[in-house]
Scaffold this motif. Structure first.
Motif, PDB file in Angstrom:
ATOM      1  N   ALA A  74     -29.084 -42.608 174.969  1.00 52.85           N
ATOM      2  CA  ALA A  74     -29.493 -41.510 174.083  1.00 52.85           C
ATOM      3  C   ALA A  74     -30.882 -40.971 174.397  1.00 52.85           C
ATOM      4  CB  ALA A  74     -29.415 -41.957 172.615  1.00 52.85           C
ATOM      5  N   CYS A  75     -31.185 -40.842 175.682  1.00 50.64           N
ATOM      6  CA  CYS A  75     -32.509 -40.314 176.049  1.00 50.64           C
ATOM      7  C   CYS A  75     -32.530 -38.796 175.989  1.00 50.64           C
ATOM      8  CB  CYS A  75     -32.925 -40.808 177.425  1.00 50.64           C
ATOM      9  SG  CYS A  75     -31.958 -40.162 178.807  1.00 50.64           S
TER      10      CYS A  75
ATOM     11  N   ASN B 265     -35.038 -27.337 168.588  1.00 54.40           N
ATOM     12  CA  ASN B 265     -35.297 -27.710 167.207  1.00 54.40           C
ATOM     13  C   ASN B 265     -36.531 -26.928 166.758  1.00 54.40           C
ATOM     14  OD1 ASN B 265     -35.024 -29.350 164.838  1.00 54.40           O
ATOM     15  ND2 ASN B 265     -36.763 -30.562 165.540  1.00 54.40           N
TER      16      ASN B 265
ATOM     17  N   TYR C 258     -39.780 -26.579 164.156  1.00 56.73           N
ATOM     18  CA  TYR C 258     -40.595 -27.390 163.245  1.00 56.73           C
ATOM     19  C   TYR C 258     -41.890 -26.670 162.902  1.00 56.73           C
ATOM     20  CZ  TYR C 258     -43.282 -28.618 167.429  1.00 56.73           C
ATOM     21  OH  TYR C 258     -44.038 -28.559 168.567  1.00 56.73           O
TER      22      TYR C 258
ATOM     23  N   ALA D 139     -38.852 -26.653 170.060  1.00 56.64           N
ATOM     24  CA  ALA D 139     -38.918 -27.580 171.191  1.00 56.64           C
ATOM     25  C   ALA D 139     -37.504 -27.946 171.592  1.00 56.64           C
ATOM     26  CB  ALA D 139     -39.696 -28.830 170.823  1.00 56.64           C
ATOM     27  N   TRP D 140     -37.332 -28.255 172.863  1.00 55.90           N
ATOM     28  CA  TRP D 140     -36.005 -28.637 173.365  1.00 55.90           C
ATOM     29  C   TRP D 140     -35.404 -29.748 172.506  1.00 55.90           C
ATOM     30  CZ3 TRP D 140     -36.797 -29.353 179.402  1.00 55.90           C
ATOM     31  CH2 TRP D 140     -37.073 -28.088 179.972  1.00 55.90           C
ATOM     32  N   ASP D 141     -34.139 -29.665 172.314  1.00 56.79           N
ATOM     33  CA  ASP D 141     -33.413 -30.677 171.549  1.00 56.79           C
ATOM     34  C   ASP D 141     -32.232 -31.121 172.415  1.00 56.79           C
ATOM     35  OD1 ASP D 141     -32.646 -32.334 169.505  1.00 56.79           O
ATOM     36  OD2 ASP D 141     -32.545 -30.753 167.977  1.00 56.79           O
ATOM     37  N   ALA D 142     -31.543 -32.145 171.983  1.00 54.60           N
ATOM     38  CA  ALA D 142     -30.399 -32.617 172.765  1.00 54.60           C
ATOM     39  C   ALA D 142     -29.286 -33.070 171.825  1.00 54.60           C
ATOM     40  CB  ALA D 142     -30.811 -33.761 173.684  1.00 54.60           C
TER      41      ALA D 142
ATOM     42  N   TYR E 251     -28.589 -36.753 170.530  1.00 53.54           N
ATOM     43  CA  TYR E 251     -29.338 -37.404 169.454  1.00 53.54           C
ATOM     44  C   TYR E 251     -28.515 -37.380 168.180  1.00 53.54           C
ATOM     45  CZ  TYR E 251     -33.377 -36.624 172.520  1.00 53.54           C
ATOM     46  OH  TYR E 251     -34.251 -36.600 173.575  1.00 53.54           O
ATOM     47  N   GLY E 252     -28.553 -38.474 167.458  1.00 55.92           N
ATOM     48  CA  GLY E 252     -27.782 -38.570 166.221  1.00 55.92           C
ATOM     49  C   GLY E 252     -28.164 -37.489 165.221  1.00 55.92           C
ATOM     50  N   GLY E 253     -29.474 -37.220 165.112  1.00 53.27           N
ATOM     51  CA  GLY E 253     -29.945 -36.266 164.109  1.00 53.27           C
ATOM     52  C   GLY E 253     -29.579 -34.829 164.420  1.00 53.27           C
ATOM     53  N   PHE E 254     -29.097 -34.561 165.615  1.00 52.06           N
ATOM     54  CA  PHE E 254     -28.766 -33.196 166.035  1.00 52.06           C
ATOM     55  C   PHE E 254     -27.671 -32.612 165.145  1.00 52.06           C
ATOM     56  CE2 PHE E 254     -26.478 -30.165 168.789  1.00 52.06           C
ATOM     57  CZ  PHE E 254     -27.517 -29.404 169.268  1.00 52.06           C
TER      58      PHE E 254
ATOM     59  N   ARG F 202     -26.586 -34.378 162.225  1.00 51.62           N
ATOM     60  CA  ARG F 202     -26.584 -34.993 160.889  1.00 51.62           C
ATOM     61  C   ARG F 202     -26.846 -33.925 159.829  1.00 51.62           C
ATOM     62  NH1 ARG F 202     -30.739 -38.608 161.159  1.00 51.62           N
ATOM     63  NH2 ARG F 202     -32.039 -37.106 160.070  1.00 51.62           N
TER      64      ARG F 202
END
Lengths: 528, 338
Positions: free
Chosen positions: B232-233, B247, B249, B263-266, B269-272, B274
């Motif tokens: 999960a990197c 994302n 912020y 900023a870049w997101d992926a 990631y679990g929170g992407f 959620r």
């Protein structure tokens, strides 16, 4: 690490213990996963079912704090079954008879009673490790953060020497360093007993060398205090002032109430950090430091590789690189440290530190780093240590007896709390909790509890639970998971909302003085 | 058409730096080749696939969207006259796909403003840049078909330059260039392209995996296998030329002052995914990986793929850089292996 990260590619077996490798050293964890796919074996010794457990050929879930017994038990079997490397033991080591006599007491049955690991599994583990051609021991804070931390490390070394799994490629005893430069900080003598390159402060010749280099005659030849001892000394008013750099003991040291009291007792506290940490907030003077990207210099990583790091952006406001601040403080205190750059400092390091003698800035500029020891500029650096001989000559077996955790659970405090970290946050969260995506991934403190315990206590996922030790109490959400065994709870020290070190036990290892973060007695209840 | 001797390319780029911010392949002191600001000292033509796609030129890793001062917000849209020299055809296709996605139904001005002024100079690949290249499968190379301002073909001692836009013509108005007969040039380009295509084998597993995904003929265990080892990197998304998720912020520096940034997101990631309730429709790493690869190979938008095969441009970087070998190539091969 005695060996190097690239050597993971060729190892036949990994004994991973006390390291949640994929979460804390993901690039090294990845190497282990890839190695598994090419047929290497993984022997995991860890109370928690971490991600690597899914890849383990054998996962031993020992009772917390019983590592010495488990490692002794493995050695018992290896000696009993004649699986040890007789030639290596005879030619390269000393003290085997003493080892044998201590180890003989740790029969599989005895170890089973202490550690909860079945004799059959222990035998399997011992055979797996001993009969592999190239076996690497990989460990981390799960080995060191105990009152028996030094004994745990000695036992790992004993095991490697007994089987000849050291001094060759893809073997060795490989502690994974938790920070990008903790190796470098130790190498540079940020320890109370040594100068750079582990040259003892008690050695008169060493003392003279540094006095001559620095043009002084007053260097102290007595060993100083560790962090743990300093906090006790502050309480006793033997220390009146502290200058703390890049450390946040208000979150990271055990028994926070004691630390809070100690720091409040000081006449003068200086904190040098990149953010106003919980500790900096208590300081009389805060010296703003530049972050890694705002300064140049070198870092020394877990495999002893010194690498150059260049400034990418200017430091904000009044922030300055640590070395500049220290030079300025020194100048104001009456001793002119007139270094002009990190390269200038490196020149002095090359002169005074035999293991860094050949690691010049010029070489680093053109390479991807050099691994110490590197005694001269023509030396390529050292990929693995102890090839033909140990630094001291023969390797001495230092057998240890098992000692339980300092605070064993009882009727009232019936759980063991073990602490650690998660992938998304770093230490006390000073940096990572300011990053929106990391904060999104792990926004709140959680406490892992086994489903059976949770059921008995009426705790469901995400319920708020209260954890109490003899030193404090915190509240956090519950994560009901089989990742932790019964009667164990796990939490991290990343969150100021639930500072787990309010609970932890300041009891520490007698030699290294490292506190027992990995086990203290607590009680658990659901918040109503 | 124009040609330029290889030895003169440095001089041409130097000339361009007068009016442009030129990004070009450079050799670092450590010997690595990266894309960086052009300098005569570090510039190199001896480079392979750049480690990162050029998307950060249009979608920076972190970008301030607006600032707030005394409670008043001020939008920050920035752009520079960038020349991207020497990008590969797969990355050109990556830019085309990103640009379509970022502008098609809603104009992302932070992206499009930068994109509108950038000049793209593509270096056609004579063959695979490493073992993970599969642009001939995804119709995104070895030669760019559109989108470029200039396209360089390596003919040994010199490059033939094909122009793809008026901006391309304009920037070639001066410099150490020679003319070449169009018919000769076309023949040379044809030979180059034919050979280059032959040099890069088609990876049938990619198209077969797409068919399998379309028909639902996929073993779910494949996703579990990869999910188990994913650390999960998010690196696969960061090196992907077509990943644009970000994302948003806020950072308040003091009351009434601060920034809003992205900023870049992926999607790994679990929170992407959620939701506010805490429910996560992609609750496991296996399902997140499935979503990611389906997005590239199955649920892409036809309008966005710009003549490519799918949402993947065959650069192979996810296979190059995933530490546990979960790239598109490995996933496609696993999907069709049973």
């Amino acid at each position: 690490m005695t060996n190097s990260i690239n050597e993971f590619e060729d190892a036949d077996l990994f004994l991973v213990t006390g390291s949640n490798t994929t979460a804390q050293h993901p690039l090294i964890g990845s190497r282990i996963i890839n190695a598994k796919e090419r047929g290497a074996k993984l022997l995991l010794i860890d109370p928690r079912a971490i991600q690597l457990a899914q890849f383990a050929d054998l996962h031993l879930r020992q009772n917390i704090g019983t590592d010495v017994a488990v490692l002794n038990g493995m050695m018992n079997i290896i000696i009993e079954e004649n699986l040890y490397d007789r030639t290596f033991v005879e030619e390269r080591t000393e003290g085997f008879d003493q080892l044998k006599s201590v180890i003989s007491r740790y029969t599989p049955r005895v170890v089973e009673r202490i550690s909860g690991i079945s004799a059959a599994d222990l035998e399997k583990a011992a055979r797996m490790y001993a009969t592999s051609d190239k076996a690497m021991i990989v460990y981390c804070m799960g080995i060191t953060q105990h009152t028996t931390g030094t004994d745990n490390v000695k036992s790992c070394a004993n095991l490697a020497m007994l089987t000849g799994h050291i001094g060759r490629p893809s073997t060795g005893v490989n502690p994974l360093r938790g920070q990008n430069n903790v190796q470098g900080a130790c190498d540079m003598g940020a320890l109370p007993n040594v100068y750079s390159g582990y040259q003892p402060v008690t050695d008169t010749a060493v003392k003279k060398k540094f006095e001559d280099a620095w043009g002084v005659q007053i260097l102290d030849d007595k060993v100083g205090l560790t962090v743990t001892e300093m906090m006790i000394a502050v309480r006793k008013e033997e220390i009146k002032s502290l200058y703390i750099m890049g450390e946040n003991p208000m979150m990271s040291d055990p028994d926070t109430s004691h630390i809070d009291h100690a720091l409040s007792h000081l006449e003068f506290l200086v904190v040098q950090d990149i953010f106003l940490s919980e500790t900096a907030a208590k300081a009389d003077v805060v010296l703003p430091a530049a972050s890694f990207a705002e300064k140049g210099g070198t870092f020394t990583n877990t495999e002893r590789r010194v690498q150059i790091s260049k400034k990418a952006v200017p430091p904000p406001g009044l922030a300055r690189p640590d070395w500049e601040i220290i030079c300025e403080v020194s100048r104001l205190a009456g001793y002119a440290m007139d270094y002009t750059s990190p390269a200038d400092i490196m020149r002095e390091i090359n002169t005074l530190t035999p293991s860094y003698a050949g690691i010049t800035y010029q070489r680093l500029e053109k390479s991807h780093g050099i691994q110490w020891p590197c005694p001269n500029e023509d030396h390529p650096g050292t990929i693995y240590l102890h090839r033909d001989r140990f630094t001291k000559g023969r390797g001495t077996f230092l057998p240890c007896d098992f000692k339980p955790v300092a605070e064993v659970p009882d009727e009232e405090y019936d759980f063991l709390l073990t602490t650690g970290r998660i992938q998304y946050h770093y230490h006390t969260g000073t940096m990572t909790r300011r990053i929106s995506i990391l904060e999104r991934e792990a926004p709140v403190p959680m406490i892992e509890i086994n489903p059976e315990d949770a059921k008995r206590l009426g705790i469901k996922n995400n319920d708020m639970v209260e954890i109490t030790s003899r030193r404090g109490v915190i509240k956090a959400g519950a994560e009901v998971t089989t990742r932790v065994p019964r009667k164990v709870v796990f939490s991290t020290f990343h969150f100021h909302e639930a500072p787990v070190n309010l609970l932890t036990n300041p009891a520490h290892d007698p030699l290294a003085k490292i506190p027992e973060y990995k086990g203290c007695a607590v009680k658990v209840r659901r918040c109503v | 058409m124009k040609t330029i001797a290889k030895k003169d390319v440095k001089a041409l780029l130097s000339l361009w730096t007068k009016d442009h911010h030129v990004l070009a392949p450079c050799r670092t002191a450590q010997g690595d080749s990266i894309f960086a600001d052009f300098s005569e000292e570090s510039f190199t033509l001896d480079y392979k696939k750049p480690p990162l796609p050029p998307k950060s030129v249009f979608l920076p890793h972190t970008e301030v969207i607006f600032t707030v001062e005394n409670g008043q917000f001020k939008e920050t849209v920035t752009a520079h006259n960038v020349v991207l020299f020497g990008i590969r055809s797969c990355d050109m296709m990556g830019i085309l796909q990103c640009t379509s996605f970022m502008t098609r139904d809603r104009n992302d001005i932070y992206y499009s403003t930068k994109n509108a002024v950038a000049i793209t100079v593509v270096m056609a690949c004579p063959g695979p840049q490493n073992e993970t290249c599969f642009c001939t499968t995804t119709f995104s190379g070895p030669v760019a078909h559109k989108g470029f301002d200039l396209l360089f073909y390596d003919t040994g001692e010199s490059f033939i330059i094909q122009t793809g836009s008026k901006r391309g013509d304009d920037i070639l108005m001066s410099g150490p260039l020679s003319d070449i007969d169009n018919a000769v040039a076309r023949r040379k380009i044809e030979t180059f392209t034919k050979q280059a295509v032959e040099n890069i084998p088609v990876v049938d597993e990619i198209t077969e995996a797409m068919t399998r995904l379309e028909s639902g003929n996929v073993d779910e265990k494949t996703w579990e296998h990869f999910g188990k080892k994913c650390i999960a990197c998010g690196g696969c998304a960061f090196v992907c030329p077509t990943c644009t998720c970000f994302n948003v912020y806020d950072h308040e520096s003091s009351p009434g002052h601060g920034i809003r940034a992205r900023a870049w997101d992926a999607c790994l990631y679990g929170g992407f995914t959620r939701e506010a309730s805490g429910h996560n429709p992609r609750a496991t790493q296996a399902s997140r990986l499935q979503r990611r690869h389906e997005h590239k190979l199955l649920y892409y938008n036809d309008a966005d793929i710009q003549g490519g095969l799918c949402g993947c441009v065959g650069c192979g970087r996810c296979s190059d850089y995933c530490h546990v070998r979960i790239g598109t190539l490995e996933v496609a091969k696993a999907l069709v292996s049973n």
